[in-house]
Design a protein around this motif. Structure first.
Motif, PDB file in Angstrom:
ATOM      1  N   ALA A   1      54.449  44.137  20.875  1.00  0.00           N
ATOM      2  CA  ALA A   1      53.475  44.078  21.829  1.00  0.00           C
ATOM      3  C   ALA A   1      52.739  42.818  21.320  1.00  0.00           C
ATOM      4  O   ALA A   1      52.096  42.021  22.207  1.00  0.00           O
ATOM      5  N   TYR A   2      52.640  42.317  20.057  1.00  0.00           N
ATOM      6  CA  TYR A   2      51.754  41.280  19.750  1.00  0.00           C
ATOM      7  C   TYR A   2      52.738  39.997  20.071  1.00  0.00           C
ATOM      8  O   TYR A   2      51.976  39.114  20.747  1.00  0.00           O
ATOM      9  N   ALA A   3      54.099  39.963  19.980  1.00  0.00           N
ATOM     10  CA  ALA A   3      54.835  38.818  20.603  1.00  0.00           C
ATOM     11  C   ALA A   3      54.688  38.872  22.200  1.00  0.00           C
ATOM     12  O   ALA A   3      54.598  37.813  22.753  1.00  0.00           O
ATOM     13  N   ALA A   4      54.422  39.807  22.735  1.00  0.00           N
ATOM     14  CA  ALA A   4      54.689  39.889  24.389  1.00  0.00           C
ATOM     15  C   ALA A   4      53.266  39.289  24.842  1.00  0.00           C
ATOM     16  O   ALA A   4      53.046  38.582  25.899  1.00  0.00           O
ATOM     17  N   PHE A   5      52.088  39.706  24.280  1.00  0.00           N
ATOM     18  CA  PHE A   5      50.681  39.245  24.501  1.00  0.00           C
ATOM     19  C   PHE A   5      50.430  37.756  23.931  1.00  0.00           C
ATOM     20  O   PHE A   5      49.649  37.438  24.689  1.00  0.00           O
ATOM     21  N   ALA A   6      51.314  37.318  23.414  1.00  0.00           N
ATOM     22  CA  ALA A   6      51.100  35.796  23.138  1.00  0.00           C
ATOM     23  C   ALA A   6      51.335  34.917  24.188  1.00  0.00           C
ATOM     24  O   ALA A   6      50.532  33.927  24.347  1.00  0.00           O
ATOM     25  N   SER A   7      52.004  35.306  25.093  1.00  0.00           N
ATOM     26  CA  SER A   7      52.297  34.652  26.535  1.00  0.00           C
ATOM     27  C   SER A   7      50.900  34.439  27.207  1.00  0.00           C
ATOM     28  O   SER A   7      50.416  33.413  27.818  1.00  0.00           O
ATOM     29  N   VAL A   8      50.120  35.421  27.538  1.00  0.00           N
ATOM     30  CA  VAL A   8      48.991  35.530  28.020  1.00  0.00           C
ATOM     31  C   VAL A   8      47.969  35.141  27.405  1.00  0.00           C
ATOM     32  O   VAL A   8      46.920  34.341  28.078  1.00  0.00           O
ATOM     33  N   VAL A   9      47.914  35.388  26.196  1.00  0.00           N
ATOM     34  CA  VAL A   9      46.691  34.774  25.468  1.00  0.00           C
ATOM     35  C   VAL A   9      46.954  33.198  25.130  1.00  0.00           C
ATOM     36  O   VAL A   9      45.832  32.435  24.981  1.00  0.00           O
ATOM     37  N   GLY A  10      48.159  32.733  25.269  1.00  0.00           N
ATOM     38  CA  GLY A  10      48.251  31.454  25.015  1.00  0.00           C
ATOM     39  C   GLY A  10      48.154  30.641  26.258  1.00  0.00           C
ATOM     40  O   GLY A  10      48.130  29.204  26.091  1.00  0.00           O
ATOM     41  N   VAL A  11      47.856  30.993  27.379  1.00  0.00           N
ATOM     42  CA  VAL A  11      47.811  30.264  28.698  1.00  0.00           C
ATOM     43  C   VAL A  11      46.848  29.273  28.726  1.00  0.00           C
ATOM     44  O   VAL A  11      47.001  27.996  28.791  1.00  0.00           O
ATOM     45  N   PHE A  12      45.689  29.552  28.097  1.00  0.00           N
ATOM     46  CA  PHE A  12      44.577  28.343  27.972  1.00  0.00           C
ATOM     47  C   PHE A  12      44.990  27.488  27.066  1.00  0.00           C
ATOM     48  O   PHE A  12      44.487  26.181  27.187  1.00  0.00           O
ATOM     49  N   ALA A  13      45.494  27.898  25.694  1.00  0.00           N
ATOM     50  CA  ALA A  13      45.842  26.885  24.719  1.00  0.00           C
ATOM     51  C   ALA A  13      46.664  25.790  25.341  1.00  0.00           C
ATOM     52  O   ALA A  13      46.583  24.561  25.268  1.00  0.00           O
ATOM     53  N   PHE A  14      47.825  26.559  26.037  1.00  0.00           N
ATOM     54  CA  PHE A  14      49.006  25.380  26.572  1.00  0.00           C
ATOM     55  C   PHE A  14      48.364  24.548  27.674  1.00  0.00           C
ATOM     56  O   PHE A  14      48.141  23.317  27.878  1.00  0.00           O
ATOM     57  N   ALA A  15      47.581  25.167  28.677  1.00  0.00           N
ATOM     58  CA  ALA A  15      47.072  24.548  29.951  1.00  0.00           C
ATOM     59  C   ALA A  15      46.059  23.478  29.367  1.00  0.00           C
ATOM     60  O   ALA A  15      46.179  22.208  29.846  1.00  0.00           O
ATOM     61  N   TYR A  16      45.045  23.805  28.293  1.00  0.00           N
ATOM     62  CA  TYR A  16      44.212  22.838  28.005  1.00  0.00           C
ATOM     63  C   TYR A  16      44.804  21.705  27.292  1.00  0.00           C
ATOM     64  O   TYR A  16      44.219  20.495  27.222  1.00  0.00           O
ATOM     65  N   ASP A  17      45.709  22.059  26.584  1.00  0.00           N
ATOM     66  CA  ASP A  17      46.513  20.873  25.788  1.00  0.00           C
ATOM     67  C   ASP A  17      46.884  19.805  26.868  1.00  0.00           C
ATOM     68  O   ASP A  17      46.794  18.782  26.532  1.00  0.00           O
ATOM     69  N   GLY A  18      47.506  20.162  27.864  1.00  0.00           N
ATOM     70  CA  GLY A  18      47.821  19.573  28.707  1.00  0.00           C
ATOM     71  C   GLY A  18      46.948  18.534  29.558  1.00  0.00           C
ATOM     72  O   GLY A  18      46.822  17.692  29.749  1.00  0.00           O
ATOM     73  N   ILE A  19      45.707  19.258  30.015  1.00  0.00           N
ATOM     74  CA  ILE A  19      44.709  18.899  30.499  1.00  0.00           C
ATOM     75  C   ILE A  19      44.023  17.575  29.624  1.00  0.00           C
ATOM     76  O   ILE A  19      43.748  16.478  29.862  1.00  0.00           O
ATOM     77  N   TYR A  20      43.811  17.967  28.160  1.00  0.00           N
ATOM     78  CA  TYR A  20      43.373  16.914  27.200  1.00  0.00           C
ATOM     79  C   TYR A  20      44.260  15.883  27.158  1.00  0.00           C
ATOM     80  O   TYR A  20      43.784  14.612  26.886  1.00  0.00           O
ATOM     81  N   ILE A  21      45.527  16.238  27.062  1.00  0.00           N
ATOM     82  CA  ILE A  21      46.535  14.863  26.964  1.00  0.00           C
ATOM     83  C   ILE A  21      46.317  14.026  28.074  1.00  0.00           C
ATOM     84  O   ILE A  21      46.398  12.752  27.883  1.00  0.00           O
ATOM     85  N   GLY A  22      46.574  14.640  29.266  1.00  0.00           N
ATOM     86  CA  GLY A  22      46.597  13.835  30.767  1.00  0.00           C
ATOM     87  C   GLY A  22      45.353  12.915  30.517  1.00  0.00           C
ATOM     88  O   GLY A  22      45.266  11.792  31.032  1.00  0.00           O
ATOM     89  N   ALA A  23      44.080  13.510  30.187  1.00  0.00           N
ATOM     90  CA  ALA A  23      42.764  12.674  30.239  1.00  0.00           C
ATOM     91  C   ALA A  23      42.689  11.806  28.961  1.00  0.00           C
ATOM     92  O   ALA A  23      41.742  10.914  28.833  1.00  0.00           O
ATOM     93  N   THR A  24      43.799  11.887  28.051  1.00  0.00           N
ATOM     94  CA  THR A  24      43.473  11.219  26.872  1.00  0.00           C
ATOM     95  C   THR A  24      42.442  11.678  25.915  1.00  0.00           C
ATOM     96  O   THR A  24      41.912  10.559  25.464  1.00  0.00           O
ATOM     97  N   TRP A  25      41.913  12.807  26.152  1.00  0.00           N
ATOM     98  CA  TRP A  25      40.637  13.214  24.993  1.00  0.00           C
ATOM     99  C   TRP A  25      41.531  13.751  23.590  1.00  0.00           C
ATOM    100  O   TRP A  25      41.100  14.889  23.384  1.00  0.00           O
ATOM    101  N   THR A  26      42.390  13.011  23.287  1.00  0.00           N
ATOM    102  CA  THR A  26      42.888  13.236  22.064  1.00  0.00           C
ATOM    103  C   THR A  26      42.036  13.440  20.673  1.00  0.00           C
ATOM    104  O   THR A  26      42.452  14.118  20.123  1.00  0.00           O
ATOM    105  N   ARG A  27      41.071  12.552  20.752  1.00  0.00           N
ATOM    106  CA  ARG A  27      40.221  12.761  19.365  1.00  0.00           C
ATOM    107  C   ARG A  27      39.823  14.423  19.407  1.00  0.00           C
ATOM    108  O   ARG A  27      39.825  14.836  18.574  1.00  0.00           O
TER     109      ARG A  27
END
Length: 456
Positions: free
Chosen positions: A359-385
């Motif tokens: 169950a922990y491994a399964a819920f990692a996908s839905v818990v990690g949505v914002f981590a992955f999405a905001y990583d992409g957003i921050y990289i695209g905007a070059t808010w890297t600091r």
């Protein structure tokens, strides 16, 4: 950002998001095949130490090369921003600058291969036979470094231009050439681990050649001049963005290394169970990273175009689609997890332990949505600091959670890694409104360093 430049008008649609995310998801799914094919072919030789050497070395190269993933990420962002500004010269100059960095980094790894290999394999603690075979593999495959890093750049540049299908074709070509070459060198010519490593070199080199041909077809005969390539402001900006992403990636790899090390301390059964479950987590990660890449391109283009509505819509669509696929991956792992566990291991003890933590491994996908999405957003905007600094805070929260949950054993470790996922997304979401306001305000900047003016 030069506020005197008018915003470029265009529409971000669901189709545009999927046109990038779907090919990138397929590309992500094929990426581990280099190691998988090598392991499968060497396994046919019937010598356990050779199989262990290749499997161990494949993990080493995955981690070593991924430290340079900043080459792909920064190239996506800076290319997409140039696309948004309609700065064709800078699109091309971004590619050349990044390729120069990749060449320098790859050659440095080759030069340092002897001390690097000695340190790595002394820390692995494998048997003498396995270590000797692993070192042979390492000292051959390390010659692929300039090509691997160049392929990161070419892949990122193609995604930055929204040419995701070409990027997918490049990755598939590398994997097909690797499979064919390793079969010839190991199965037919009996080159053993040397053949497996050499096949990776050949495949990556061929990928670089194909990628450069594709790039030349896109840019035509017009190449950027030396002054544009070596522009001081742009080089500094490239260095700063790459530095921040490198630190962030190193911290991320450290977090997963800590997870594996703590699992190993709980015994072989728990270590094996966690490894099986980690492979299941990759199913969700492939989908989420595809939408993160879509966010990198679309948000980067919106930043370059100074189009706040397009930026906000890109964010909404990337998170929305990411959540849909993340939830689907969670349900899929919950439903098929027991069967997949039985498929990946024949050990009754490992099967039982893996089911306990499924169950922990399964819920990692839905818990990690914002981590992955905001990583992409921050990289695209070059808010890297900010991304780098928030990763440090998230890692501290992860370690604190693990320490508090020590009495729970491996359950506490899984709770800590989920906390890490959740904290990354929550911290970036909390910082997001202020960064958007600063970026699109009349005096704001799109990143830690002002965007260069457009060159016509």
């Amino acid at each position: 950002m030069n506020s005197a430049e008018p915003a470029q008008s265009y529409t971000v649609t669901h189709a545009r998001v999927l046109a990038i995310a779907v090919p990138m998801t397929l590309s992500n799914a094929t990426t581990p095949l280099l190691g998988v094919v090598a392991t499968a072919v060497i396994g046919r030789l019937g010598q356990a130490h050779l199989l262990g050497a290749v499997a161990m070395s494949s993990v080493v190269f995955d981690c070593l090369f991924w430290l340079f993933a900043f080459l792909r990420m920064s190239t996506v962002a800076l290319t997409a921003q140039a696309v948004g500004r309609r700065d064709v010269a800078e699109e091309r100059a971004t590619l050349v600058r990044a390729l120069l960095v990749a060449a320098a980094a790859g050659l440095t790894l080759i030069v340092l291969q002897v001390p690097l290999g000695a340190v790595i394999y002394s820390l692995m603690g494998a048997s003498a036979d396995t270590t000797r075979a692993a070192e042979v593999y390492f000292h051959v495959r390390i010659w692929s470094a300039p090509f691997v890093l160049a392929n990161y750049v070419l892949f990122g540049w193609l995604v930055g231009l929204a040419r995701a299908n070409i990027a997918l074709a490049l990755q598939v070509a590398i994997n097909v050439i690797n499979a064919i070459t390793i079969s010839i060198l190991v199965v037919m010519l009996d080159f053993g681990v040397t053949g497996a490593a050499l096949a990776a070199v050949v495949a990556e080199a061929a990928g670089t050649a194909f990628g450069l041909i594709a790039a030349l077809r896109i840019v035509g005969a017009t190449l950027p001049d030396v002054a544009t390539i070596l522009d001081r402001a742009r080089l500094i900006r490239l260095f700063v963005v790459n530095r921040d992403i490198f630190i962030r990636t190193a911290l991320l790899i450290s977090a997963w290394g800590f997870f594996a090390a703590q699992g190993a301390r709980s015994g072989d059964v728990v270590l094996a169970a966690n490894s099986v479950l980690h492979n299941l987590m990759l199913v969700g990660a492939f989908f989420l990273d595809g939408f993160a890449l879509a966010a990198e391109q679309l948000c980067g283009q919106a930043i370059g175009a100074r189009n706040e509505p397009a930026f906000r819509r890109s964010v909404r669509l990337a998170i929305g689609w990411g959540f849909s696929f993340g939830a689907a991956a969670t349900l899929l792992i919950l439903a098929l997890g027991p069967w997949l566990i039985d498929l990946m291991t024949a050990s009754p003890d490992v099967r039982l332990a893996a089911r306990d933590y499924l169950a922990y491994a399964a819920f990692a996908s839905v818990v990690g949505v914002f981590a992955f999405a905001y990583d992409g957003i921050y990289i695209g905007a070059t808010w890297t600091r900010d991304m780098r600094n928030l990763m440090i805070v998230a890692l501290a929260l992860y370690l604190a959670t693990w320490w508090l949950a020590l009495p729970l054993g491996n359950t506490g470790l899984w709770i800590a890694i989920l906390m890490f996922f959740g904290a990354r997304g929550a911290l970036q979401a909390a910082r997001y409104p202020a960064l958007v306001k600063a970026t699109f305000s009349a005096t704001g900047l799109s990143s830690d360093i002002p965007l260069p003016a457009r060159r016509d």
